[in-house]
Design a protein around this motif. Structure first.
Motif, PDB file in Angstrom:
ATOM      1  N   ASN A  40      21.170  24.746  13.511  1.00 22.59           N
ATOM      2  CA  ASN A  40      20.639  25.962  12.891  1.00 22.59           C
ATOM      3  C   ASN A  40      19.484  26.514  13.730  1.00 22.59           C
ATOM      4  OD1 ASN A  40      18.125  24.580  11.956  1.00 22.59           O
ATOM      5  ND2 ASN A  40      19.574  23.497  10.613  1.00 22.59           N
ATOM      6  N   GLU A  41      19.056  27.730  13.381  1.00 28.74           N
ATOM      7  CA  GLU A  41      18.026  28.401  14.168  1.00 28.74           C
ATOM      8  C   GLU A  41      16.672  27.721  14.047  1.00 28.74           C
ATOM      9  OE1 GLU A  41      18.331  32.432  12.795  1.00 28.74           O
ATOM     10  OE2 GLU A  41      20.029  32.880  14.139  1.00 28.74           O
ATOM     11  N   GLU A  42      16.418  27.072  12.905  1.00 34.25           N
ATOM     12  CA  GLU A  42      15.155  26.346  12.741  1.00 34.25           C
ATOM     13  C   GLU A  42      15.052  25.226  13.769  1.00 34.25           C
ATOM     14  OE1 GLU A  42      17.182  27.182  10.237  1.00 34.25           O
ATOM     15  OE2 GLU A  42      15.895  28.766   9.399  1.00 34.25           O
ATOM     16  N   GLU A  43      16.182  24.540  14.007  1.00 35.27           N
ATOM     17  CA  GLU A  43      16.189  23.469  15.001  1.00 35.27           C
ATOM     18  C   GLU A  43      15.995  24.030  16.411  1.00 35.27           C
ATOM     19  OE1 GLU A  43      19.625  21.004  14.736  1.00 35.27           O
ATOM     20  OE2 GLU A  43      19.044  20.108  12.829  1.00 35.27           O
ATOM     21  N   CYS A  44      16.542  25.208  16.651  1.00 36.84           N
ATOM     22  CA  CYS A  44      16.361  25.855  17.966  1.00 36.84           C
ATOM     23  C   CYS A  44      14.878  26.124  18.230  1.00 36.84           C
ATOM     24  CB  CYS A  44      17.150  27.158  18.034  1.00 36.84           C
ATOM     25  SG  CYS A  44      18.938  26.968  17.987  1.00 36.84           S
ATOM     26  N   LEU A  45      14.197  26.671  17.224  1.00 39.30           N
ATOM     27  CA  LEU A  45      12.774  26.954  17.369  1.00 39.30           C
ATOM     28  C   LEU A  45      11.963  25.669  17.500  1.00 39.30           C
ATOM     29  CD1 LEU A  45      11.915  29.938  14.986  1.00 39.30           C
ATOM     30  CD2 LEU A  45      11.436  29.768  17.426  1.00 39.30           C
ATOM     31  N   GLU A  46      12.346  24.667  16.745  1.00 36.56           N
ATOM     32  CA  GLU A  46      11.639  23.396  16.796  1.00 36.56           C
ATOM     33  C   GLU A  46      11.720  22.790  18.198  1.00 36.56           C
ATOM     34  OE1 GLU A  46      11.672  18.978  14.632  1.00 36.56           O
ATOM     35  OE2 GLU A  46      12.978  20.581  13.894  1.00 36.56           O
ATOM     36  N   PHE A  47      12.916  22.846  18.788  1.00 36.52           N
ATOM     37  CA  PHE A  47      13.062  22.310  20.143  1.00 36.52           C
ATOM     38  C   PHE A  47      12.246  23.140  21.134  1.00 36.52           C
ATOM     39  CE2 PHE A  47      14.990  22.261  24.352  1.00 36.52           C
ATOM     40  CZ  PHE A  47      14.965  20.897  24.625  1.00 36.52           C
ATOM     41  N   SER A  48      12.303  24.460  21.001  1.00 34.34           N
ATOM     42  CA  SER A  48      11.555  25.334  21.901  1.00 34.34           C
ATOM     43  C   SER A  48      10.064  25.017  21.857  1.00 34.34           C
ATOM     44  CB  SER A  48      11.790  26.802  21.544  1.00 34.34           C
ATOM     45  OG  SER A  48      11.006  27.656  22.352  1.00 34.34           O
ATOM     46  N   ASN A  49       9.537  24.818  20.668  1.00 37.16           N
ATOM     47  CA  ASN A  49       8.116  24.509  20.534  1.00 37.16           C
ATOM     48  C   ASN A  49       7.765  23.155  21.136  1.00 37.16           C
ATOM     49  OD1 ASN A  49       7.226  26.899  19.275  1.00 37.16           O
ATOM     50  ND2 ASN A  49       7.944  26.195  17.288  1.00 37.16           N
ATOM     51  N   LYS A  50       8.690  22.213  21.071  1.00 34.91           N
ATOM     52  CA  LYS A  50       8.460  20.915  21.719  1.00 34.91           C
ATOM     53  C   LYS A  50       8.489  21.057  23.237  1.00 34.91           C
ATOM     54  CE  LYS A  50      10.297  17.832  18.119  1.00 34.91           C
ATOM     55  NZ  LYS A  50      11.397  16.899  17.757  1.00 34.91           N
ATOM     56  N   TYR A  51       9.404  21.859  23.720  1.00 37.75           N
ATOM     57  CA  TYR A  51       9.535  22.087  25.169  1.00 37.75           C
ATOM     58  C   TYR A  51       8.358  22.909  25.701  1.00 37.75           C
ATOM     59  CZ  TYR A  51      11.775  23.293  29.623  1.00 37.75           C
ATOM     60  OH  TYR A  51      12.065  23.453  30.957  1.00 37.75           O
ATOM     61  N   ALA A  52       7.868  23.873  24.891  1.00 30.95           N
ATOM     62  CA  ALA A  52       6.750  24.750  25.263  1.00 30.95           C
ATOM     63  C   ALA A  52       7.017  25.471  26.580  1.00 30.95           C
ATOM     64  CB  ALA A  52       5.445  23.965  25.336  1.00 30.95           C
ATOM     65  N   PRO A  53       8.008  26.375  26.600  1.00 33.44           N
ATOM     66  CA  PRO A  53       8.419  26.994  27.864  1.00 33.44           C
ATOM     67  C   PRO A  53       7.405  27.985  28.420  1.00 33.44           C
ATOM     68  CG  PRO A  53       9.523  28.060  26.037  1.00 33.44           C
ATOM     69  CD  PRO A  53       8.774  26.891  25.455  1.00 33.44           C
ATOM     70  N   GLU A  54       7.420  28.104  29.719  1.00 30.67           N
ATOM     71  CA  GLU A  54       6.642  29.150  30.391  1.00 30.67           C
ATOM     72  C   GLU A  54       7.122  30.520  29.926  1.00 30.67           C
ATOM     73  OE1 GLU A  54       5.777  30.680  34.981  1.00 30.67           O
ATOM     74  OE2 GLU A  54       7.511  29.403  34.544  1.00 30.67           O
ATOM     75  N   HIS A  55       8.425  30.741  29.984  1.00 28.22           N
ATOM     76  CA  HIS A  55       9.038  31.982  29.502  1.00 28.22           C
ATOM     77  C   HIS A  55       9.997  31.644  28.368  1.00 28.22           C
ATOM     78  CE1 HIS A  55       8.383  32.486  33.924  1.00 28.22           C
ATOM     79  NE2 HIS A  55       7.853  33.632  33.547  1.00 28.22           N
ATOM     80  N   LEU A  56       9.906  32.382  27.280  1.00 32.10           N
ATOM     81  CA  LEU A  56      10.825  32.219  26.152  1.00 32.10           C
ATOM     82  C   LEU A  56      11.497  33.557  25.881  1.00 32.10           C
ATOM     83  CD1 LEU A  56      12.087  30.800  23.699  1.00 32.10           C
ATOM     84  CD2 LEU A  56       9.990  31.324  22.425  1.00 32.10           C
TER      85      LEU A  56
END
Length: 429
Positions: free
Chosen positions: A308-324
Motif C-alpha cells: 500500500n501507499e503508506e508502506e511506500c512512504l514509510e520506506f521512502s522516509n527510512k531511505y531519506a532520498p536526496e531527490h524524491l
C-alpha cells in the motif's frame, strides 16, 4: 533492474543501504594531499595537477583574457537558458530573506538575531565528463545574495590547461571573485589552508568525488565549515497507477547517468507499472551516450513493490532520498507523510531535471541518508545568525534573582556575582 515484491518487513532496512565504493586507504591518501598542500602551497598544487590532471600549469588563476574568450565561445541560446535559470534561482532564494524581530522575553529584556554573511566562501565545481556549471548558479547566486565579500571557485583544468568555457561564463555571470584551475582534494586543501596564490576561506561548498568529499570531511575537523556530508547522488520515485512508465524510466536514468555509484529506486504498489518501467529503462538506456555509466548505476538500483501507499512512504522516509519524485496525478495526498527528503518533485511533470537546472530550488542536497538531519543548500548556508540581547535595570531586576539561584546551584559563584554587584548598585540608588 531487479523487481523486489513485498519483501519481509525485517529486510526493508537493509534495502536502504547505499552502494559502497572501495575506499581502502582513502583517508590516508587524502590526508597526505592536505598535509603537502598546507606545507608546500602552490608548488604542491602544481605537482598534483600534473599528476592527476596531466597538465603543467604556469599559473593557477584564470585570467581576464580567458574569461572574455570563454564568453565568446558560449552560444547565445545557452547564455539565455543560464540567465533564465539564474533568474528563477534568485527569485526563490530572495524569498528566504527574513527580518528578525526584537522579542521582549521579560520587561526590560530584549533579544533578537541578525543575519551576517560568511565573509569568504569557496565553491568546488567538478569538471571532467560532466562539467557542472549549473552548480555555480546554485551556489554563486545565494552567496552573492547573502553578501559574501569573497567568493572563490576551484575547478579542474583539461589536458590543455583550460577550464570549460560554460563554467567560466557562469562564474562571471554570478559574480565569483576569483577562479582557480584546481581540482580534487588539493583544491579543498588550497581553499581550507590558503597558498601563495589562493586565499583561504571560511566555508567550502559543492559536490565532488570520494576524494573531494573526504577532503571536505577532514578540513571540517580543522575548523573550516562545509555545506553538508555527501555521497553519491540518488533518486527515489514513488509512483501510482497514474504514472507514465516512460517518464519514470527517464527520471531514473537521469539520475543513473551521474555516476556508476548513483542509485535510482522505484517504489510502487502496481506490479504492472513496475514491469513496464523496467522495460522502458532498458529501452532508453540503449539510447544514452553515457550508457556505460548509467548501466552500472542501474545494476545497483531496484524496483520495490509494496502492499500500500503508506508502506511506500514509510520506506521512502527510512531511505531519506536526496531527490524524491511523486509520480502521480494526485501527489498532494503524499505530502503530509513526507518527513525525510532533500528535495521533493510533485506530479508527473515535475521531473528532477527541473530542480537540477531551472525551477529555482537548490540542487545541492543531502545524500546517503543525511536528509534525515540535514537541509539542502539555501540562503542560510551563506550566513551566520548572531544573537543580541539588551538588558535594562528593570530587566536585571526581573531576572536577576533567578540567575543568582541557578548559578549558585551549578557552583559558579562568579556568574552569580556578576548579577549580585549590579543588583546592589540598583538597590543603593
Amino acid at each position: 533492474m531487479n523487481i523486489i515484491t513485498n519483501p519481509d518487513k525485517s529486510s526493508l532496512q537493509s534495502l536502504t543501504k547505499r552502494v559502497l565504493l572501495n575506499n581502502e586507504g582513502l583517508t590516508e591518501k587524502v590526508q597526505s594531499v592536505l598535509s603537502k598542500v598546507k606545507i608546500k602551497g602552490d608548488t604542491a598544487i602544481k605537482e598534483y595537477t600534473k599528476q592527476f590532471d596531466g597538465v603543467v600549469l604556469d599559473g593557477l588563476l584564470v585570467s581576464n583574457e580567458e574569461l572574455i574568450e570563454a564568453e565568446n565561445l558560449v552560444e547565445n541560446c545557452l547564455k539565455e537558458a543560464i540567465k533564465l535559470a539564474q533568474s528563477n534561482i534568485l527569485k526563490f532564494h530572495t524569498s528566504q530573506i527574513s527580518e528578525e524581530s526584537i522579542v521582549e522575553t521579560t520587561e526590560g529584556v530584549n533579544c533578537w538575531r541578525k543575519s551576517v554573511p560568511v565573509e569568504k566562501v569557496g565553491l568546488y565545481i567538478p569538471g571532467g565528463s560532466a562539467p557542472l556549471f549549473s552548480t555555480i548558479l546554485m551556489l554563486g547566486v545565494p552567496a552573492k545574495l547573502a553578501g559574501c565579500e569573497e567568493i572563490i571557485l576551484c575547478t579542474p583544468p583539461n589536458k590543455e590547461g583550460k577550464v570549460n568555457p560554460v563554467i567560466l561564463y557562469t562564474a562571471s555571470l554570478v559574480g565569483v571573485t576569483k577562479i582557480f584551475k584546481i581540482g580534487g582534494a588539493q583544491a579543498i586543501a588550497a581553499m581550507a589552508f590558503g597558498t601563495e596564490t589562493i586565499p583561504n576561506v571560511y566555508k567550502i561548498l559543492g559536490p565532488g568525488n570520494q576524494f573531494v568529499t573526504k577532503a571536505k570531511e577532514l578540513v571540517q575537523q580543522k575548523g573550516v565549515a562545509i555545506d553538508m556530508p555527501a555521497g553519491p547522488s540518488e533518486v527515489l520515485v514513488i509512483a501510482d497507477e497514474t504514472a507514465n512508465p516512460e517518464y519514470v524510466a527517464a527520471d531514473l536514468l537521469s539520475q543513473a547517468e551521474h555516476g556508476p555509484d548513483s542509485q535510482a529506486l522505484l517504489v510502487t504498489i502496481n506490479e504492472n507499472l513496475a514491469k513496464d518501467v523496467v522495460e522502458e529503462v532498458q529501452k532508453q538506456l540503449n539510447q544514452l551516450p553515457r550508457k556505460e555509466i548509467a548501466e552500472k548505476a542501474i545494476a545497483n538500483s531496484f524496483v520495490l513493490v509494496l502492499e500500500n501507499e503508506e508502506e511506500c512512504l514509510e520506506f521512502s522516509n527510512k531511505y531519506a532520498p536526496e531527490h524524491l519524485i511523486i509520480a502521480s496525478d494526485s501527489p498532494e495526498k503524499f505530502i503530509g507523510g513526507i518527513v525525510n527528503a532533500g528535495s521533493v518533485f510533485l506530479g508527473n511533470y515535475s521531473c528532477e531535471s527541473a530542480g537540477d537546472y531551472a525551477s529555482g530550488t537548490n540542487h545541492t542536497l543531502p545524500t546517503n541518508g543525511f536528509a534525515r538531519n540535514y537541509s539542502g543548500v539555501s540562503l542560510d548556508s551563506f550566513v551566520k545568525k548572531i544573537t543580541f540581547q539588551k538588558v535594562t535595570k528593570t530587566g536585571i531586576k526581573n531576572i536577576g534573582n533567578a540567575i543568582e539561584l541557578m548559578a549558585s546551584a551549578e557552583g559558579l559563584e562568579a556568574h552569580k556575582n556578576a548579577i549580585t554587584v549590579r543588583l546592589k548598585d540598583i538597590e543603593n540608588v
